[in-house]
Scaffold this active site. Structure first.
Site, PDB file in Angstrom:
ATOM      1  N   SER A  84      -7.825  12.438  66.731  1.00 55.10           N
ATOM      2  CA  SER A  84      -9.170  12.530  67.392  1.00 55.10           C
ATOM      3  C   SER A  84      -9.339  12.885  68.671  1.00 55.10           C
ATOM      4  CB  SER A  84      -9.223  10.884  67.506  1.00 55.10           C
ATOM      5  OG  SER A  84      -9.468   9.937  66.370  1.00 55.10           O
ATOM      6  N   GLU A 134     -14.548  16.550  60.115  1.00 54.22           N
ATOM      7  CA  GLU A 134     -14.776  17.992  61.292  1.00 54.22           C
ATOM      8  C   GLU A 134     -13.336  18.795  61.216  1.00 54.22           C
ATOM      9  OE1 GLU A 134     -16.784  15.924  65.285  1.00 54.22           O
ATOM     10  OE2 GLU A 134     -14.582  15.660  64.944  1.00 54.22           O
ATOM     11  N   ASN A 186     -17.225  12.707  68.871  1.00 52.22           N
ATOM     12  CA  ASN A 186     -16.741  11.925  70.014  1.00 52.22           C
ATOM     13  C   ASN A 186     -17.304  12.292  71.445  1.00 52.22           C
ATOM     14  OD1 ASN A 186     -15.484   9.896  68.584  1.00 52.22           O
ATOM     15  ND2 ASN A 186     -13.552  10.833  68.357  1.00 52.22           N
ATOM     16  N   HIS A 189     -10.389  16.447  60.815  1.00 55.05           N
ATOM     17  CA  HIS A 189     -10.530  15.018  61.296  1.00 55.05           C
ATOM     18  C   HIS A 189     -11.746  14.320  60.406  1.00 55.05           C
ATOM     19  CE1 HIS A 189     -12.267  12.546  64.815  1.00 55.05           C
ATOM     20  NE2 HIS A 189     -11.453  11.808  64.356  1.00 55.05           N
TER      21      HIS A 189
HETATM   22  P1  NAD Z   1      -2.251   3.390  62.374  1.00 59.20           P
HETATM   23  O1  NAD Z   1      -1.673   2.797  63.826  1.00 59.20           O
HETATM   24  O2  NAD Z   1      -2.955   2.613  61.468  1.00 59.20           O
HETATM   25  O3  NAD Z   1      -1.032   4.447  61.579  1.00 59.20           O
HETATM   26  C1  NAD Z   1      -0.268   5.040  62.190  1.00 59.20           C
HETATM   27  C2  NAD Z   1       1.086   5.231  61.091  1.00 59.20           C
HETATM   28  O4  NAD Z   1       1.731   6.162  61.580  1.00 59.20           O
HETATM   29  C3  NAD Z   1       1.998   4.141  61.251  1.00 59.20           C
HETATM   30  O5  NAD Z   1       2.281   3.573  59.905  1.00 59.20           O
HETATM   31  C4  NAD Z   1       3.268   4.438  61.843  1.00 59.20           C
HETATM   32  O6  NAD Z   1       4.327   3.898  61.071  1.00 59.20           O
HETATM   33  C5  NAD Z   1       3.283   5.889  61.428  1.00 59.20           C
HETATM   34  N1  NAD Z   1       4.136   6.952  62.151  1.00 59.20           N
HETATM   35  C6  NAD Z   1       4.152   6.728  63.517  1.00 59.20           C
HETATM   36  N2  NAD Z   1       4.950   7.695  63.820  1.00 59.20           N
HETATM   37  C7  NAD Z   1       5.707   8.306  62.689  1.00 59.20           C
HETATM   38  C8  NAD Z   1       6.283   9.582  62.401  1.00 59.20           C
HETATM   39  N3  NAD Z   1       6.859  10.145  63.566  1.00 59.20           N
HETATM   40  N4  NAD Z   1       6.348   9.977  61.339  1.00 59.20           N
HETATM   41  C9  NAD Z   1       5.783   9.287  60.351  1.00 59.20           C
HETATM   42  N5  NAD Z   1       4.855   8.242  60.515  1.00 59.20           N
HETATM   43  C10 NAD Z   1       4.881   7.771  61.672  1.00 59.20           C
HETATM   44  O7  NAD Z   1      -3.059   4.687  62.960  1.00 59.20           O
HETATM   45  P2  NAD Z   1      -4.576   5.257  62.416  1.00 59.20           P
HETATM   46  O8  NAD Z   1      -5.650   4.345  62.959  1.00 59.20           O
HETATM   47  O9  NAD Z   1      -4.390   5.638  60.909  1.00 59.20           O
HETATM   48  O10 NAD Z   1      -4.432   6.807  63.290  1.00 59.20           O
HETATM   49  C11 NAD Z   1      -3.715   7.649  62.927  1.00 59.20           C
HETATM   50  C12 NAD Z   1      -4.174   8.931  63.573  1.00 59.20           C
HETATM   51  O11 NAD Z   1      -5.770   9.065  63.013  1.00 59.20           O
HETATM   52  C13 NAD Z   1      -4.494   9.030  65.100  1.00 59.20           C
HETATM   53  O12 NAD Z   1      -4.157  10.525  65.228  1.00 59.20           O
HETATM   54  C14 NAD Z   1      -5.679   8.790  65.198  1.00 59.20           C
HETATM   55  O13 NAD Z   1      -6.268   9.283  66.503  1.00 59.20           O
HETATM   56  C15 NAD Z   1      -6.451   9.306  64.138  1.00 59.20           C
HETATM   57  N6  NAD Z   1      -7.790   8.450  63.689  1.00 59.20           N
HETATM   58  C16 NAD Z   1      -7.966   7.530  63.739  1.00 59.20           C
HETATM   59  C17 NAD Z   1      -9.341   6.866  63.238  1.00 59.20           C
HETATM   60  C18 NAD Z   1      -9.525   5.402  63.161  1.00 59.20           C
HETATM   61  O14 NAD Z   1     -10.661   4.866  63.189  1.00 59.20           O
HETATM   62  N7  NAD Z   1      -8.403   4.659  63.151  1.00 59.20           N
HETATM   63  C19 NAD Z   1     -10.334   7.807  62.893  1.00 59.20           C
HETATM   64  C20 NAD Z   1      -9.989   9.169  63.093  1.00 59.20           C
HETATM   65  C21 NAD Z   1      -8.983   9.722  63.389  1.00 59.20           C
END
Ligand code: NAD
Length: 634
Positions: free
Chosen positions: A123, A156, A194, A144
């Site tokens: 993000s 995106e 954002n 994204h």
């Molecule tokens: P989350 O914490 O729910 O999930 C992250 C997962 O990644 C976890 O299950 C963790 O175990 C795993 N992980 C961590 N390091 C790892 C590695 N080296 N190899 C494999 N797995 C690994 O996070 P999320 O909310 O799903 O966000 C994930 C990404 O998406 C981030 O970059 C975030 O910025 C982006 N994002 C989040 C949202 C949102 O609203 N949550 C929206 C758009 C983008």
């Protein structure tokens, strides 16, 4: 460009909220999907969760039973990164940590074939930074998604400086084939959504910090007048103030702490106090069960038998109209206060806040502080008679909806001007990504960029010149568009303002000798330009401060005389923020801040290439007499 074929397997790394959602989208679209997560059992648990989500989608009629079953057979959890070999696209959705993502991409590069596309769902991190140490960064791009990925249509597609155009094209086509609406963005802080959305929260928090309007009233005006699905405070309570603040902070830091993005002190305090929003049982508002405070709403006023006439038709979504009954005149806010509009005149100008359209449930209004009570009540009665709930606001620049929409439109224009995305993609992103009722670029164009710049100028003068500075490109748009001049009534008013200032300017030999030119004039505002000549600099090549003072003072004098009264300066203070040099093009923008009877206060900002180099405040006094015959005033 064709989308990635359905026969090509897709890998998803990181099986949290986003990874699970993305895996579901890809599986429903027909791909074999392999889900990997570093945490033991996380990928298998995510696959189970997706099965449950698929079943719910069937219950809700969004998916056929057999489509869900087919999708489920295509999904599987894998135990190592190496299991992703053979995937044509891998989407990464691990924690938002640059070092973790870099290490992961290095691993993916070693595992995946040379033609595989590697995408990040980050993000806030730069795609370039994620791909920095890879041998083939051209195949890395941002993809994204928004949360929840299966439901929200926007994606995106983010190109870094080294992303191959063909890779971005492929991802755009693939996102479309997956039933999403893709927009293209350059890898700049916050991408589109954002970044452009920051003012929605930022302006609301500033209003609350100033203590001028309560949260429930801000939310109600943006919903019931602005047409936004949720008010900024209820939305931030839902998103979580920790998440919202983290985005604000990361955009602010990435822009070198640009004051346009300064995070709210109040939101910092909420986060420090653990009041993160609904998830902690309270943020701006109490928890789910706590009663919501009611917005400030005027009591019903029995409208008297006065007749209201209007020019340009009463329309709170469009600048330029007027409606009056002889004592009171309603106008849409243009950033200046009702006191400034009223001036020393016998009738009262009451400003109406911006609305999405005439059907607005609620309208905000503001009157000068000492306006006769019956004038304010007449305005309330008139609007209530048209079926609107009315909120009486303090007489501050840009009120609530207008300042929000003007700053959003400026942020949209800025994203377009900086090459982040096309105007069309910015608008699509904001409508689909955050449900805005209109694309902010298109909204700004419809309102007129002169109106947008006018609201920003008024906020710059009253609150913070850095935060509300008008970019040179926006200034140019405003000058080219002319905006308010389309309205015959306002044009007549501005025409008199222009003729009065021209009469004053014609006799100002000193300003002319310095090469100054008047760029734009309307009631209470003026822009004067001056290029720094070789004879204007000292031995260090720096422009004499006295000449910058002269430029600001000239803009001040022109703005004051737009009221067609001879005006003299009573005093003026200047603060120099940065030096000007030979060849610099300086623009002084004067805005009347306050006017009462025969005295006024005017703020002038001197810009060089959009950066503020001096701030000036002048106090003026009228002396009897006009500059052009008064009878020509109509
Ligand atoms: P989350 O914490 O729910 O999930 C992250 C997962 O990644 C976890 O299950 C963790 O175990 C795993 N992980 C961590 N390091 C790892 C590695 N080296 N190899 C494999 N797995 C690994 O996070 P999320 O909310 O799903 O966000 C994930 C990404 O998406 C981030 O970059 C975030 O910025 C982006 N994002 C989040 C949202 C949102 O609203 N949550 C929206 C758009 C983008």
């Amino acid at each position: 460009m064709e989308a990635i074929a359905r026969s090509v397997p897709v890998g998803v790394v990181g099986a949290g909220t986003m990874g699970a959602g993305i895996a579901q989208v890809a599986a429903v679209a027909g791909h074999e999907v392999r889900v990997y997560d570093a945490a033991d059992g996380a990928a298998a648990a995510a696959v189970e969760t997706i099965f449950a989500h698929l079943a719910r989608a069937v219950d809700k009629g969004r998916l056929l039973q057999e489509e869900a079953e087919d999708a489920a057979t295509r999904l599987r959890a894998v135990g190592t990164l190496e299991d992703l070999a053979g995937c044509g696209l891998v989407v990464e959705a691990v924690v938002e940590d640059l070092e973790v993502k870099r290490a992961l991409f290095a691993g993916l590069e070693a595992v995946c074939g040379p033609d595989a596309v590697l995408a990040t769902n980050t993000s806030s991190l730069s795609v370039d930074a994620v791909a920095e140490s890879l041998a083939a960064p051209a195949r890395v791009a941002g993809l994204h998604f928004f949360n929840p990925a299966p439901l929200l249509p926007l994606v995106e597609v983010v190109s870094g400086a080294r992303t191959d155009d063909g890779v971005a094209d492929l991802l755009v086509a693939t996102a479309a084939a997956w039933g999403k609406t893709p927009v293209r963005a350059a890898s700049t802080p916050g991408f589109i959504v954002n970044r452009v959305a920051r003012p929605y929260y930022g302006e609301a928090f500033r209003l609350l910090e100033a203590g001028s309007v309560d949260a429930a009233t801000v939310d109600a005006l943006l919903r019931e007048s602005g047409g936004f699905r949720m008010g900024p405070f209820e939305l931030a309570d839902l998103i979580g103030h920790d998440v919202n603040l983290a985005v604000s902070r990361s955009v602010w830091e990435a822009f070198g702490r640009d004051p346009r993005f300064t995070p709210s002190v109040l939101q910092e305090r909420l986060v420090a106090d653990g009041r993160l929003g609904r998830k902690t049982g309270g943020g701006i508002y109490g928890g789910d069960d706590a009663p919501r405070p009611a917005p400030s709403t005027a009591e019903p006023v029995a409208s008297g038998p006065t007749a209201w006439a209007s020019s340009g038709g009463f329309d709170p979504s469009t600048p330029g109209w007027r409606a009056g009954n002889g004592d009171v005149e309603l106008r849409l806010t243009d950033g200046r206060t009702a006191a400034q509009h009223t001036g020393g005149g016998p009738s009262t100008v009451v400003l109406v806040d911006l609305a999405l359209d005439r059907a607005a449930v609620r309208l905000g209004i503001a009157a000068p502080e000492h306006a006769p009570k019956e004038h304010v009540e007449a305005a309330i009665g008139f609007l209530q008679g048209l079926g609107h709930a009315v909120t009486v606001l303090p007489d501050t620049p840009g009120l609530v909806v207008a300042r929000t929409v003007a700053t959003l439109a400026a942020a949209a224009a800025d994203a377009v001007d900086s090459g982040v995305a096309t105007a069309e993609d910015v608008d699509t992103a904001m409508r689909l990504g955050v449900n805005y009722p209109r694309g902010p670029y298109e909204w700004g164009s419809a309102l007129g960029w002169q109106w947008v710049a006018g609201v920003l100028d008024a906020l710059a003068a009253a609150e913070d010149p850095g935060r509300y500075r008008v970019s040179p490109q926006l200034r140019r748009r405003a000058l080219e568009a002319g905006g308010r001049r389309d309205d015959p009534d306002v044009a007549g008013y501005d025409d008199l303002a222009r003729r009065a200032s021209e009469a004053m300017w014609a006799a100002d030999a000193a300003s002319q000798a310095l090469g100054m030119t008047v760029e734009q004039v309307s009631l209470g505002t003026a822009m004067v330009r001056m290029r720094v000549r070789p004879d204007m600099v000292n031995g260090h090549g720096v422009c004499h401060g006295g000449l910058i003072f002269a430029l600001a003072d000239s803009a001040f004098a022109v703005a004051c005389n737009t009221h067609n009264r001879r005006t003299v300066a009573q005093g003026g203070d200047i603060t120099f923020l940065a030096p000007a040099h030979e060849g610099d093009d300086l623009l002084a923008v004067a805005n009347e801040r306050y006017r009462s009877g025969r005295t006024g206060v005017c703020d002038v900002t001197v810009y060089r290439d959009g950066a503020t180099i001096a701030e000036f405040r002048g106090r003026s006094r009228e002396i009897p007499g006009t500059l052009v015959p008064d009878e020509e005033e109509t």
